[in-house]
Design a protein around this motif. Structure first.
Motif, PDB file in Angstrom:
ATOM      1  N   GLN A   1      28.999 -14.831 -21.057  1.00 54.52           N
ATOM      2  CA  GLN A   1      27.705 -14.155 -20.955  1.00 54.52           C
ATOM      3  C   GLN A   1      26.637 -15.145 -21.324  1.00 54.52           C
ATOM      4  O   GLN A   1      25.271 -15.405 -20.651  1.00 54.52           O
ATOM      5  CB  GLN A   1      27.152 -12.880 -21.622  1.00 54.52           C
ATOM      6  CG  GLN A   1      27.840 -11.666 -20.887  1.00 54.52           C
ATOM      7  CD  GLN A   1      27.680 -10.494 -21.852  1.00 54.52           C
ATOM      8  OE1 GLN A   1      28.105 -10.356 -23.036  1.00 54.52           O
ATOM      9  NE2 GLN A   1      27.147  -9.352 -21.356  1.00 54.52           N
ATOM     10  N   GLN A   2      26.905 -15.885 -22.509  1.00 50.26           N
ATOM     11  CA  GLN A   2      26.046 -16.834 -22.891  1.00 50.26           C
ATOM     12  C   GLN A   2      25.654 -18.097 -21.997  1.00 50.26           C
ATOM     13  O   GLN A   2      24.553 -18.559 -21.951  1.00 50.26           O
ATOM     14  CB  GLN A   2      26.269 -17.568 -24.171  1.00 50.26           C
ATOM     15  CG  GLN A   2      26.388 -16.237 -25.286  1.00 50.26           C
ATOM     16  CD  GLN A   2      26.765 -16.724 -26.685  1.00 50.26           C
ATOM     17  OE1 GLN A   2      27.353 -18.065 -26.798  1.00 50.26           O
ATOM     18  NE2 GLN A   2      27.513 -15.983 -27.384  1.00 50.26           N
ATOM     19  N   MET A   3      26.616 -18.426 -21.153  1.00 53.13           N
ATOM     20  CA  MET A   3      26.701 -19.637 -20.298  1.00 53.13           C
ATOM     21  C   MET A   3      25.887 -19.321 -18.935  1.00 53.13           C
ATOM     22  O   MET A   3      25.306 -20.032 -18.339  1.00 53.13           O
ATOM     23  CB  MET A   3      28.101 -20.051 -20.009  1.00 53.13           C
ATOM     24  CG  MET A   3      28.831 -20.749 -21.371  1.00 53.13           C
ATOM     25  SD  MET A   3      30.187 -21.603 -20.748  1.00 53.13           S
ATOM     26  CE  MET A   3      31.284 -20.233 -20.657  1.00 53.13           C
ATOM     27  N   MET A   4      26.046 -18.073 -18.503  1.00 52.97           N
ATOM     28  CA  MET A   4      25.498 -17.669 -17.225  1.00 52.97           C
ATOM     29  C   MET A   4      24.217 -17.814 -16.967  1.00 52.97           C
ATOM     30  O   MET A   4      23.726 -18.526 -15.793  1.00 52.97           O
ATOM     31  CB  MET A   4      25.869 -16.056 -16.897  1.00 52.97           C
ATOM     32  CG  MET A   4      27.268 -15.759 -16.777  1.00 52.97           C
ATOM     33  SD  MET A   4      27.614 -13.986 -16.578  1.00 52.97           S
ATOM     34  CE  MET A   4      27.058 -13.681 -14.975  1.00 52.97           C
ATOM     35  N   PRO A   5      23.208 -17.881 -17.987  1.00 54.70           N
ATOM     36  CA  PRO A   5      21.813 -18.006 -17.773  1.00 54.70           C
ATOM     37  C   PRO A   5      21.566 -19.678 -17.549  1.00 54.70           C
ATOM     38  O   PRO A   5      20.511 -20.145 -16.767  1.00 54.70           O
ATOM     39  CB  PRO A   5      20.989 -17.512 -18.868  1.00 54.70           C
ATOM     40  CG  PRO A   5      21.964 -16.551 -19.467  1.00 54.70           C
ATOM     41  CD  PRO A   5      23.438 -17.036 -19.149  1.00 54.70           C
ATOM     42  N   THR A   6      22.363 -20.474 -17.833  1.00 52.60           N
ATOM     43  CA  THR A   6      22.375 -21.969 -17.650  1.00 52.60           C
ATOM     44  C   THR A   6      22.259 -22.296 -16.107  1.00 52.60           C
ATOM     45  O   THR A   6      22.097 -23.391 -15.730  1.00 52.60           O
ATOM     46  CB  THR A   6      23.059 -22.891 -18.319  1.00 52.60           C
ATOM     47  OG1 THR A   6      24.549 -22.671 -17.702  1.00 52.60           O
ATOM     48  CG2 THR A   6      23.307 -22.282 -19.825  1.00 52.60           C
TER      49      THR A   6
END
Length: 332
Positions: free
Chosen positions: A218-223
């Motif tokens: 989830q933390q990586m998806m916005p990148t």
């Protein structure tokens, strides 16, 4: 004139003197008692910045007034074994704790020929604080947008395709191995020392495939640098309800869930363990901690020692079977 002491009186006098001689030992024993307000060091076996830090820092905010400050001590190395070994030999006074993972406490006994600690004999369980699922995460340039497309592409790569895990002998590692066996893939395992460096490499394209925690994914998806294709629970993750789980896609044996639990060294006084457990349970059940855990891909648990020991026994047997099936043996 004083009356001579009888033999009976002399024995009692000597016993009394012996009691005085033992007094310093009693004082030493009391010196091991928990000291409210003094720092509590929580050893974590991975580098800073991961979900284990998030969990412990969230709990720290809730227990500070009752127990004192919780200080995170990241002891990365040896796949978390350094942290466990350090807590095993720490003074059993409640001021040095271990955040144990499912890997450290239920997988390593089967993974390593000679483990320097026994999860059941060297620690006192306090609380199973949180559990989590994992997710198949790939770099944005991988030509697959669904699990089915990924399986087809991965088969075509043969043994030229690598997958990363956050450590050898972890749920992240064995999720990849289970998918290999079930889907007929030949992905080569690349272990990392924790989730942070693995995430950096999958986002950078150094490694195309990584089995991360749902929270980490989830933390990586916005990148915009990764795609998440499936999760590892027995049903869809409430945190990623639009993604299928492997079971739903027909891979019924590809299931991996894990957890974080707190432990004290063996011989920690029961009163201290009870005090720590009560405050940790209260913290995990607080609205603030529950919200932070869910935001980071974890589900609050709050199980006490009996339930935690039951989980440990069941998971130890399950992972032992999986390791035997894939003929896995970690390098000591």
């Amino acid at each position: 004139m004083p009356t001579p002491l009888s033999s009976f009186d002399r024995r009692h006098a000597l016993a009394a003197l012996g009691g005085f001689a033992l007094a310093p030992l009693a004082l030493d024993a009391r010196a091991q008692a928990f000291r409210p307000g003094q720092p509590i060091k929580v050893l974590i076996g991975v580098p800073a910045g991961g979900t284990q830090d998030v969990l412990t820092r969230a709990i720290a905010q809730q227990v500070r007034e009752a127990l004192g400050p919780l200080i995170v001590d990241n002891r990365a190395g040896a796949a978390g074994r350094i942290a466990a070994e350090t807590v095993k030999t720490a003074t059993p006074d409640g001021h040095t704790l271990l955040l144990g993972t499912a890997s450290m406490m239920t997988m390593y006994p089967s993974a390593y020929r000679s483990l320097s600690y026994d999860p059941f004999k060297d620690f006192v369980p306090i609380i199973n604080a949180a559990r989590f699922e994992l997710a198949l995460t790939v770099h944005k340039d991988v030509p697959a947008n669904t699990l089915a497309e990924f399986i087809a592409w991965a088969k075509a790569q043969g043994d030229k395709l690598s997958f990363g895990s956050y450590g050898s002998g972890t749920p992240s590692h064995f999720l990849g191995e289970m998918l290999n066996r079930t889907a007929g893939l030949k992905m080569v395992h690349v272990p990392y020392r924790g989730s942070t460096p693995a995430r950096q490499d999958v986002m950078g394209g150094t490694i195309p495939v990584y089995f991360d925690t749902v929270g980490g994914a989830q933390q990586m998806m916005p990148t915009g640098r990764v795609k998440v294709l499936a999760t590892s629970g027995e049903k869809r993750s409430p945190l990623m309800p639009n993604l299928p789980c492997f079971v739903e896609a027909g891979y019924k044996d590809v299931v991996a869930t894990a957890w974080f639990a707190y432990y004290a060294p063996l011989k920690t006084p029961q009163a201290t363990v009870d005090k720590l457990r009560a405050e940790f349970v209260r913290a995990v059940n607080s609205r603030e901690v529950r919200q932070q855990l869910l935001q980071n891909g974890m589900y609050p648990v709050g199980d006490g020692s009996d339930a935690l020991l039951k989980t440990m026994r069941e998971d130890t047997a399950r992972w032992a079977g999986i390791m035997k099936a894939v003929n896995f043996q970690a390098n000591d």
